[in-house]
Design a protein around this motif. Structure first.
Motif, PDB file in Angstrom:
ATOM      1  N   GLU A 124       0.822  -1.219   0.000  1.00  0.00           N
ATOM      2  CA  GLU A 124       0.000   0.000   0.000  1.00  0.00           C
ATOM      3  C   GLU A 124       0.855   1.268   0.000  1.00  0.00           C
ATOM      4  O   GLU A 124       0.322   2.363  -0.090  1.00  0.00           O
ATOM      5  N   THR A 125       2.161   1.094   0.162  1.00  0.00           N
ATOM      6  CA  THR A 125       3.002   2.284   0.298  1.00  0.00           C
ATOM      7  C   THR A 125       3.727   2.579  -1.005  1.00  0.00           C
ATOM      8  O   THR A 125       4.450   1.729  -1.510  1.00  0.00           O
ATOM      9  N   SER A 126       3.567   3.763  -1.525  1.00  0.00           N
ATOM     10  CA  SER A 126       4.433   4.198  -2.613  1.00  0.00           C
ATOM     11  C   SER A 126       4.916   5.591  -2.279  1.00  0.00           C
ATOM     12  O   SER A 126       4.168   6.404  -1.728  1.00  0.00           O
ATOM     13  N   MET A 127       6.166   5.831  -2.612  1.00  0.00           N
ATOM     14  CA  MET A 127       6.684   7.180  -2.399  1.00  0.00           C
ATOM     15  C   MET A 127       7.692   7.534  -3.475  1.00  0.00           C
ATOM     16  O   MET A 127       8.321   6.669  -4.073  1.00  0.00           O
ATOM     17  N   LEU A 128       7.785   8.842  -3.681  1.00  0.00           N
ATOM     18  CA  LEU A 128       8.592   9.361  -4.771  1.00  0.00           C
ATOM     19  C   LEU A 128       9.414  10.539  -4.270  1.00  0.00           C
ATOM     20  O   LEU A 128       8.868  11.447  -3.637  1.00  0.00           O
ATOM     21  N   PHE A 129      10.702  10.511  -4.578  1.00  0.00           N
ATOM     22  CA  PHE A 129      11.571  11.652  -4.281  1.00  0.00           C
ATOM     23  C   PHE A 129      11.956  12.249  -5.625  1.00  0.00           C
ATOM     24  O   PHE A 129      12.699  11.638  -6.383  1.00  0.00           O
ATOM     25  N   CYS A 130      11.405  13.406  -5.929  1.00  0.00           N
ATOM     26  CA  CYS A 130      11.486  13.897  -7.307  1.00  0.00           C
ATOM     27  C   CYS A 130      12.194  15.239  -7.433  1.00  0.00           C
ATOM     28  O   CYS A 130      12.087  15.898  -8.467  1.00  0.00           O
ATOM     29  N   GLY A 131      12.952  15.642  -6.405  1.00  0.00           N
ATOM     30  CA  GLY A 131      13.804  16.829  -6.516  1.00  0.00           C
ATOM     31  C   GLY A 131      13.047  18.055  -6.966  1.00  0.00           C
ATOM     32  O   GLY A 131      12.051  18.454  -6.354  1.00  0.00           O
ATOM     33  N   ASP A 132      13.498  18.645  -8.058  1.00  0.00           N
ATOM     34  CA  ASP A 132      12.901  19.891  -8.561  1.00  0.00           C
ATOM     35  C   ASP A 132      12.096  19.668  -9.842  1.00  0.00           C
ATOM     36  O   ASP A 132      12.050  20.545 -10.706  1.00  0.00           O
ATOM     37  N   THR A 133      11.469  18.508  -9.997  1.00  0.00           N
ATOM     38  CA  THR A 133      10.692  18.277 -11.220  1.00  0.00           C
ATOM     39  C   THR A 133       9.210  18.524 -10.964  1.00  0.00           C
ATOM     40  O   THR A 133       8.633  19.464 -11.507  1.00  0.00           O
TER      41      THR A 133
END
Ligand code: ZN
Ligand code: FE
Length: 258
Positions: A124-133
């Motif tokens: 159930e867990t999703s995560m995103l590290f997307c900086g400056d986009t």
């Protein structure tokens, strides 16, 4: 238990620290001091650094952290960041054993040519590290890539699961909402969002993470096919636009001067 803690840095940057009781991984350390302070406070051992792109507000603390901790530094293959030890690109996996976490690397060029994101999606867990986009209700400036590339990168992120938690690197939300409301005044979700965000900011609380679902409903840069937004940019240019990339590109330059 995994925790994700925002270290506030400079005027509006977030340096994300992923940690359990013992180990920590840091995303985009633009400065070392507040990161070291948090690690000391929680008695955490740093095990890796993750870098999304080469800008100094995301990389400026690497050298000082490496002087204290001998850890791998993951970052984009196609950008020259001298301190990287592991060059990553789309399709690669970053295994963070101490956190029992494997992240997938996504190429998301546009803000810079080699910009990458780190994504975790399981159960159930999703995560995103997307900086400056992708930002809450906005997106990064197109400095090095083309509008087409940035548009496609944002589309790629928009295709992630709706519940994905989005950890971007700046607190720009309120300003972004103000722009969004001028280009899509009929979107009632924006008014509610502005109230929530104002309340959080008045207590100095972060408005991040956001989610992919929230962004699809409120972020004009993910809504370049919506009639009200097409109409707004067409009116501004004095000609009818229908191609979403041109809508995106016009929106982005309007935001640059907002
Ligand atoms: Zn940047
Ligand atoms: Fe930045």
């Amino acid at each position: 238990m995994l925790q994700i803690y925002p270290v506030y840095a400079f005027n509006d940057n977030y340096i994300w620290i992923l940690h359990n009781e013992k180990y920590a991984v840091v995303v985009d350390p633009g400065i070392a001091k507040p990161v070291i302070d948090y690690l000391n406070l929680k008695n955490l051992q740093l095990t890796a650094l993750l870098i999304t792109h080469h800008h100094n507000d995301h990389t400026g603390g690497i050298i000082e952290l490496l002087e204290k901790f001998n850890v791998p530094v993951y970052g984009p293959q196609s950008e020259s960041i001298a301190t990287l030890t592991h060059l990553v690109k789309e399709g690669d996996e970053v295994s963070l054993k101490e956190l029992c976490l494997t992240l997938n690397v996504l190429d998301i060029p546009g803000h810079t040519v080699g910009h990458v994101a780190y994504y975790y999606g399981k159960h159930e867990t999703s995560m995103l590290f997307c900086g400056d986009t992708l930002f809450a209700c906005g997106c990064g400036r197109v400095f090095e890539g083309t509008a087409q590339q940035m548009y496609q990168s944002l589309q790629k992120l928009a295709d992630l699961p709706a519940e994905t938690l989005v950890y971007c690197a700046h607190e720009y939300t309120l300003k972004n909402i103000q722009f969004a409301r001028t280009v899509e005044p009929g979107n009632l979700k924006l008014e509610a969002l502005e109230n929530t965000v104002r309340a959080l900011r008045s207590q100095n609380l972060p408005t991040i993470p956001t989610t992919i679902l929230k962004e699809k409903m409120t972020n004009p840069f993910l809504r370049c096919d919506h009639p009200e937004i097409i109409q707004y940019v067409s009116k501004h240019l004095g000609k009818k636009l229908s191609n979403p990339v041109s809508v995106f590109s016009t929106l982005r330059s309007l935001k640059d001067n907002f």
